[in-house]
Write a protein that holds these residues in place. Structure first.
Motif: not given
Length: 261
Positions: A163-167, A190-196, A202-211
């Protein structure tokens, strides 16, 4: 290419300052991870950028366009795309229908025109074709006719990325994209984010607890604590900072011992 920027962005809940005068700029071609302890203000900062919360003071701009007073939908049309910790889908519609609606909303926002029978028919075909292309990208074409309510959690998260990609946003915002996913499901997202990341416009922002995820994906890390920006830099530099390790990433002072990842 547009820069996303916050200047002195602040929100107060009564006497509590949840985000405290955060000034930061995010450039195209960069994935920035936003980290910090629980309650640090990471998701609140996200909500201020995407418009779910109204700032007490400060500003949000994208490519110089002022977004601060705009609604969530207006910010989406301006180029902000936000994926939520909890999936935000139409459960009674099929996978294809969900994506087609997102494609239609995007095209309606960019190309408003009068209706006629030819445009309705041709647009319907074009919308379906584009939706199916996106489903191919996220490896969900075989699920195209499945009602969303019957999808397992991992597939719902994949659909959320679709859905994000569609936007077609300028900015992708992911708030703990692997939350609630099994060990086997998480790599798909994670693979999808790697492709993006390959699209340097594009700008990518990521909130993530897993270091481990942050170390692998991030080009840059910023650290919030008590709503304040306390560190900003290359991943190796930020992670190696003693104050960040001890106070914000939960790493023990004893060499070789990590208490959180």
């Amino acid at each position: 290419m547009s820069t996303l920027a916050t200047r002195d962005l602040t929100i107060r809940f009564g006497g509590h300052v949840a985000v405290n005068a955060v000034t930061c700029a995010f450039e195209p071609g960069t994935l920035t991870a936003i980290v910090g302890p629980n309650g640090a203000g990471k998701t609140t900062y996200f909500n201020l950028i995407s418009g779910q919360l109204k700032a007490s003071s400060g500003s949000v701009t994208l490519g110089g366009q002022e977004l601060t007073g705009q609604s969530v939908s207006a910010r989406t049309h301006a180029g902000l795309g936000r994926a939520f910790q909890l999936t935000n889908l139409f459960p009674n519609l099929t996978v294809l229908e969900n994506v087609r609606l997102a494609v239609q909303a995007t095209r309606d926002g960019k190309h408003r025109h009068g209706l006629n029978l030819w445009s309705i028919w041709s647009d319907h075909r074009a919308l379906t074709t584009r939706a199916e292309e996106i489903l191919d990208t996220v490896a969900m074409h075989e699920r195209r006719d499945t009602p969303v309510a019957s999808l397992p959690h991992g597939d719902q998260r994949k659909l959320e990325v679709a859905l994000l990609m569609a936007l077609e946003p300028q900015v992708y915002m992911f708030d703990e994209p692997t939350a609630g996913m099994s060990h086997d499901e998480a790599p798909v997202i994670l693979n999808l984010i790697r492709e993006l990341k390959k699209d340097k416009t594009k700008i990518i922002l990521l909130v993530e607890h897993k270091m481990d995820v942050v170390r692998e994906l991030a080009d840059r890390i910023i650290v919030l604590t008590n709503g304040t920006l306390v560190a900003d830099g290359l991943p190796a530099e930020v992670i190696a900072s003693p104050v960040v390790q001890e106070a914000y990433l939960g790493v023990s002072k004893e060499p070789g011992k990590e208490t959180a990842a």
